[in-house]
Design a protein around this motif. Structure first.
Motif, PDB file in Angstrom:
ATOM      1  N   MET A   1     -11.272  32.436  19.879  1.00 43.78           N
ATOM      2  CA  MET A   1     -12.408  31.513  19.899  1.00 43.78           C
ATOM      3  C   MET A   1     -12.615  31.042  21.327  1.00 43.78           C
ATOM      4  O   MET A   1     -11.939  30.113  21.788  1.00 43.78           O
ATOM      5  CB  MET A   1     -12.121  30.324  18.993  1.00 43.78           C
ATOM      6  CG  MET A   1     -12.662  30.538  17.615  1.00 43.78           C
ATOM      7  SD  MET A   1     -12.719  29.018  16.699  1.00 43.78           S
ATOM      8  CE  MET A   1     -14.314  29.189  15.938  1.00 43.78           C
TER       9      MET A   1
ATOM     10  N   MET B   1     -13.010  27.324  22.156  1.00 47.94           N
ATOM     11  CA  MET B   1     -11.921  26.399  21.835  1.00 47.94           C
ATOM     12  C   MET B   1     -10.642  26.836  22.519  1.00 47.94           C
ATOM     13  O   MET B   1      -9.626  27.086  21.869  1.00 47.94           O
ATOM     14  CB  MET B   1     -11.693  26.335  20.336  1.00 47.94           C
ATOM     15  CG  MET B   1     -12.629  25.382  19.649  1.00 47.94           C
ATOM     16  SD  MET B   1     -12.061  25.082  17.997  1.00 47.94           S
ATOM     17  CE  MET B   1     -10.847  23.811  18.281  1.00 47.94           C
TER      18      MET B   1
ATOM     19  N   HIS C   1      -8.260  30.209  21.517  1.00 45.86           N
ATOM     20  CA  HIS C   1      -7.130  30.340  20.590  1.00 45.86           C
ATOM     21  C   HIS C   1      -7.318  31.570  19.713  1.00 45.86           C
ATOM     22  O   HIS C   1      -8.421  32.052  19.522  1.00 45.86           O
ATOM     23  CB  HIS C   1      -6.948  29.077  19.757  1.00 45.86           C
ATOM     24  CG  HIS C   1      -8.010  28.842  18.725  1.00 45.86           C
ATOM     25  ND1 HIS C   1      -8.050  29.508  17.523  1.00 45.86           N
ATOM     26  CD2 HIS C   1      -9.066  27.995  18.718  1.00 45.86           C
ATOM     27  CE1 HIS C   1      -9.077  29.069  16.821  1.00 45.86           C
ATOM     28  NE2 HIS C   1      -9.719  28.165  17.520  1.00 45.86           N
TER      29      HIS C   1
ATOM     30  N   MET D   1     -11.236  29.416  10.998  1.00 44.95           N
ATOM     31  CA  MET D   1     -12.319  28.446  10.828  1.00 44.95           C
ATOM     32  C   MET D   1     -13.651  29.158  11.012  1.00 44.95           C
ATOM     33  O   MET D   1     -13.689  30.305  11.448  1.00 44.95           O
ATOM     34  CB  MET D   1     -12.188  27.318  11.851  1.00 44.95           C
ATOM     35  CG  MET D   1     -12.345  27.780  13.285  1.00 44.95           C
ATOM     36  SD  MET D   1     -12.173  26.440  14.460  1.00 44.95           S
ATOM     37  CE  MET D   1     -10.430  26.396  14.687  1.00 44.95           C
TER      38      MET D   1
ATOM     39  N   MET E   1     -18.008  24.709  14.562  1.00 43.51           N
ATOM     40  CA  MET E   1     -16.814  25.238  13.908  1.00 43.51           C
ATOM     41  C   MET E   1     -16.393  24.296  12.805  1.00 43.51           C
ATOM     42  O   MET E   1     -16.486  23.085  12.949  1.00 43.51           O
ATOM     43  CB  MET E   1     -15.704  25.388  14.939  1.00 43.51           C
ATOM     44  CG  MET E   1     -16.019  26.486  15.923  1.00 43.51           C
ATOM     45  SD  MET E   1     -15.230  26.239  17.513  1.00 43.51           S
ATOM     46  CE  MET E   1     -16.420  25.219  18.343  1.00 43.51           C
TER      47      MET E   1
ATOM     48  N   MET F   1      -4.688  25.384  18.288  1.00 44.08           N
ATOM     49  CA  MET F   1      -6.132  25.277  18.231  1.00 44.08           C
ATOM     50  C   MET F   1      -6.627  24.202  19.185  1.00 44.08           C
ATOM     51  O   MET F   1      -7.661  24.340  19.805  1.00 44.08           O
ATOM     52  CB  MET F   1      -6.524  24.937  16.798  1.00 44.08           C
ATOM     53  CG  MET F   1      -7.981  24.939  16.559  1.00 44.08           C
ATOM     54  SD  MET F   1      -8.338  23.899  15.158  1.00 44.08           S
ATOM     55  CE  MET F   1      -8.132  22.292  15.892  1.00 44.08           C
TER      56      MET F   1
HETATM   57 CU   LIG Z   1     -11.669  27.370  16.782  1.00 42.52          CU
END
Ligand SMILES: [Cu+2]
Ligand SMILES: [Cu+2]
Lengths: 284, 669
Positions: free
Chosen positions: A216, A219, A222, A246, B351, B514
């Motif tokens: 991603m 983000m 990750h 996600m 997201m 994350m």
């Molecule tokens: Cu993400």
């Protein structure tokens, strides 16, 4: 506890309904449902004999990248043909050099009488001066026919196909076939890998491997756990597992390895290398 | 065991007419066992001049007085109770016996945050693995008992509260009215608090530590017959604009609706004295907010909700020298939380993930406890309980997300939880001894079992739940001795917990974090053992009718396999409190300190903390203004404006500096 019990009752009730309705349905065949979930994308009328070849896709459009395409042939009196053998040749007519694209063989759709199925993977979209021409040859009861038409290929929203020259000097096309509707969770991932010896020759490669590393980028780049690299199945497509933790925008970084395990295309992701040169984008 | 003693008392009080709570509290002081071994914190307090607490202090400040409770602090609001050095998932907190599940994945809203001191009469802290009627636990349980007017002589009572604190500009306004009759009663009360940022010792402003809280509670009762009554109660609590300086996010709304209906019958037969049945429902809404923080790598929305419906039915009886209580209880909870992360790049999809995948907890519990008086001096208590615990992941999106990590995971999982204990008490003249052995089990919490990338801002890891875990089990041993003679009252008690299959987050370097800037991913795992030991001692001197001097010492130690030191374990701590009262005046000086906190675990974000000591001073007076009693209490906390943080401060955020306060309570009858 009470709700557990009631949900048990409810489930058994549902089961009963499903069971009784099953019995009814198996007795009849339903040709009407052959085009369920599909929309007409294009149709060609053969001016010589009045046959109509109709092309269907799930979205009613042709997009750059991988397309599942379904076909039906009607004779001039409107009867659907159930015993045709079909081949196709896609050509992109360009200003300078025309070319083809990866195209599968055409087979009868599963559980269908009159619908045929194959796939096409377009590298480029149509524009005002360059277009895709699709030639369809078919044979009915020993008699062969040929029809063609122009189809409109629109650019897809995400990048799901890549055409490149590999480290072995050969030209390749890699396209994402599945998931078409990605979900959070483990997705079955399917891709096609073709070698392109010439502009009109596309050959599915055998024994290769597609390593995947979904990330991603928005983000911190990750990744996700428990992905499974793609290996070839019996139908020559490549199969693996893609975990998406996600929703959002994912980049599936890839490395293509040949049967001798040498890297044809793509790089590993490291803190200093955020993206492979071989990738698909998925957004959901 | 202490709880048993107290319940016995309560019932005794109920039978001996209609004593007010104040009288009950006064009464229980006469019982030597209760005096020495109870863990009861009295909150509503009608003769505040004699008490050292700040009457309008937070519920947290009251619970912190308990020797077995530490409060882990993430800001000025909603501290998390750690019972016997263990986090809130290892204990059960109830309000009037009602189970409530917090709605925040980041522990911003422990159950204790949904009440107000003005509507609580006391907190009963049950220390230890078993013996709790409210559910299976490892560390113990806290039951917050609401105040209610109760049946009685026809009487109208009222109370007004006013408070101010200088450090954060906290304003407290509240009031209540109650009306009692022999056949029915009704009461309402409300409290409003509003505070700005507090300042640490030395004056540093702790940004994002403001809060606003409004609480409303009402009770009503009606007698159906001489020994039959129905009662209804309601708590509505709403906190807005709550800052959490130790966390990367704040809360824009934390709201609770807590309601119950109960039926009580007394004098059923010569063996059954009381039958009480309560049904209840509570609904918690939680909304996190990062809009006040100027710099975040990614903007997020993280709402959570929790709903619980449950019941309990309790029989209290006596046969021969057996005093027993049996309880059947059950509840269903629904916990759901999700997270939307807004993509920084325009045009990109936002997201989304489920951080609590709509987990249902179905729980049914049977529990029996029996006090047997073997002689005047020697008594024994035996308790045992069994529960069926079932979790169902209702949301398929969430289930499929978790199946990335656990492909073999099922949607539903059922387990059996057992507990048992034996305790003995021996009283000999000035001495009282207590010894107990207990065994208890618990199921993983919603976060431990099903949490999905829950960021812990202390250790910087994203936590993944593990639905495949076994029950956590604990065997504990506790012993206590108390001695009182003349003006001296002293007590030493100790407990040791041997926990197996201890649930803890273990880093998994294979997994990719994350949270941007985080340290990685921890997955909940079970390590073979953990040991936690607690020692507390009290030395209280009733120097004269006017002078009282209380001293308290505590120490805990916690170690677990694989991880070493368990975090948030109290180092040696001490407090001393000298009070003087004369007629309607009261003066109090107190100190509180900790030794160096160096048995730390840096893997969990802990750091070495220097020792500290802080001093407090207060004075109170009872006035009569036109026949209305007015209690005024003024004081200063952290007199020397010391800058300090304790072992229980998340990310070692400093505690409040010097604070002057004024509390006024006016009552009328
Ligand atoms: Cu993400
Ligand atoms: Cu929260």
């Amino acid at each position: 506890m009470l709700s557990r019990f009631s949900s048990f009752l409810f489930l058994s009730f549902l089961g009963l309904i499903a069971f009784s309705s099953c019995k009814k349905e198996t007795s009849t065949i339903m040709p009407v449902n052959e085009l369920d979930g599909l929309q007409l994308a294009s149709s060609f009328t053969d001016s010589l004999n009045g046959n109509i070849v109709s092309l269907f896709t799930p979205s009613g459009k042709f997009q750059t990248g991988y397309n599942d395409v379904f076909l039906q042939i009607k004779d001039k009196s409107g009867n659907l043909i159930n015993n045709a053998t079909i081949t196709w040749t896609p050509t992109m007519v360009m200003m300078s050099n025309s070319h083809g694209c990866p195209a599968s063989g055409i087979i009868k759709k599963a559980n269908a009488l009159f619908t045929y199925q194959g796939y096409l993977a377009f590298q480029m979209a149509s524009n005002s001066s360059e277009y895709w021409k699709l030639t369809i040859q078919y044979n009915i009861n020993g008699q062969s026919f040929k029809t063609n038409g122009v189809i409109n290929v629109v650019p897809s929203t995400a990048r799901t196909l890549q055409s490149f020259v590999g480290n072995d000097g050969m030209r390749y096309v890699v396209a994402l076939a599945e998931p078409q509707q990605p979900k959070a969770g483990i997705n079955d991932m399917v891709a096609i890998v073709y070698q392109m010896p010439s502009s009109f020759s596309f050959i599915p490669v055998s024994g290769y491997k597609l390593k995947i590393d979904p990330r991603m980028p928005s983000m911190g780049n990750h990744s996700s756990p428990n992905n499974q690299d793609l290996t070839q199945g019996a139908d020559q497509k490549y199969y693996g597992k893609l975990s998406l933790t996600m929703t959002g925008q994912w980049r599936i970084n890839m490395q293509l390895l040949n049967a001798a395990d040498s890297i044809i295309m793509g790089e590993q992701i490291t803190p200093s290398n955020e993206s492979s040169s071989l990738y698909f984008d998925i957004s959901f | 065991m202490c709880k048993k003693v107290l319940s016995g008392f309560l019932i005794a009080a109920l039978f001996s007419g209609h004593l007010s709570l104040a009288q009950k509290q006064a009464n229980h002081g006469t019982d030597s066992l209760a005096r020495h071994l109870d863990e009861v914190i009295i909150i509503t307090n009608k003769s505040a001049a004699q008490k050292y607490e700040k009457p309008l202090g937070s519920i947290e400040s009251y619970l912190e007085k308990s020797e077995c409770v530490n409060m882990v602090r993430r800001g000025a609001y909603a501290w998390e109770p750690y019972v016997n050095g263990m986090a809130s998932e290892r204990s059960v907190t109830t309000i009037g016996g009602m189970r409530i599940y917090a709605a925040c994945t980041d522990k911003m809203d422990p159950v204790t945050s949904y009440v107000e001191v003005s509507n609580l009469s006391k907190a009963i802290i049950h220390n230890g693995t078993s013996g709790a009627s409210t559910g299976s636990t490892i560390a113990g349980s806290i039951d917050l008992q609401p105040t209610k007017a109760g049946f009685g002589e026809r009487q109208l009572k009222g109370r007004g509260l006013l408070g101010f604190e200088s450090n954060n500009g906290q304003k407290i306004v509240g009031g209540g009215i109650s009306f009692s009759q022999p056949k029915w009663y009704v009461d309402v009360n409300t409290t409003f608090r509003n505070a700005g940022d507090y300042h640490a010792g030395g004056g540093q402003e702790i940004l994002y530590s403001q809060f606003t809280k409004w609480n409303f509670a009402a009770n009503a009762g009606y007698k159906l017959g001489e020994h039959k009554e129905i009662e209804a109660s309601l708590i509505y609590d709403k906190a807005t604009n709550v800052g959490y300086p130790a966390l990367p996010m704040d809360v824009s709304l934390a709201k609770a609706f807590i309601g119950s209906l109960s039926y009580t019958q007394h004098h059923i037969s010569s063996t059954i004295h009381l039958w009480e049945t309560k049904i209840y429902h509570n609904d918690i809404t939680h909304k996190m907010d990062d809009s006040k923080r100027p710099y975040v790598p990614i903007r997020m929305d993280m709402p959570g909700k929790s709903r619980t419906t449950g019941f309990y039915s309790k029989l209290v009886g006596e046969s021969g020298n057996n005093h027993w209580i049996s309880t059947l209880s059950g509840h269903q909870n629904q916990s759901r939380a999700d997270m939307t992360m807004f993509a920084n790049a325009p045009g990109q999809k936002d997201m989304y993930m489920l951080t609590w995948p709509n987990v249902f907890t179905n729980y049914l519990d049977a529990f029996v406890t029996d006090d047997i008086a073997l002689s005047e001096k020697f008594s024994i208590n035996i308790s045992t309980g069994i529960a069926v615990h079932n979790n169902v992941v209702k949301d398929t999106f969430g289930l499929e997300s978790l199946q990335i990590f656990y492909p073999e995971m099922q949607r539903s999982r059922t387990r059996v939880l057992t507990r048992a204990s034996i305790a003995t008490q021996y009283v000999q003249k000035n001495w009282a001894f207590k010894l107990s052995v207990s065994y208890g089990t618990r199921a993983p919490s919603v976060s431990e079992g099903y949490g999905f990338y829950l960021f812990n801002s202390f250790d910087g890891y994203d936590y993944i739940g593990n639905p495949m875990m076994r029950n956590e089990k604990s065997t504990s041993l506790s012993a206590g001795v108390s001695y009182s003679k003349g003006m001296l009252m002293t007590k030493v008690s100790s407990s040791v917990f041997y926990i197996s299959d201890y649930i803890v987050g273990v880093p998994n370097p294979q997994l990719s974090g994350m949270t941007i800037g985080g340290n990685g991913v921890k997955v909940y795992q079970q390590v073979s053992w953990a040991r936690i030991a607690n020692v507390v001692a009290d030395v209280n001197l009733h120097l004269s009718d006017n002078w009282q001097w209380n001293n308290n010492f505590g120490y805990r130690r916690g170690v677990a396999a694989l991880i070493g030191n368990i975090p948030f374990i109290q180092p040696f701590s001490y407090s001393s409190d000298l009070g003087y009262k004369y007629k309607s005046y009261g003066i109090n000086i107190s100190m509180f300190g900790n030794a160096r906190h160096n048995l730390i675990n840096p893997q969990f974000g802990e750091r070495n903390l220097p020792p500290f000591v802080v001093f407090n001073l207060s004075a109170s007076k009872q006035f009569q203004i036109r026949k209305l009693p007015l209690m005024a209490k003024a004081g200063v906390e952290n007199l020397a404006d010391t800058y300090y943080a304790t072992f229980s401060d998340w990310n070692a955020i400093p505690r409040m500096g010097r604070n002057f306060y004024l509390n006024l309570i006016v009552s009328f009858n």
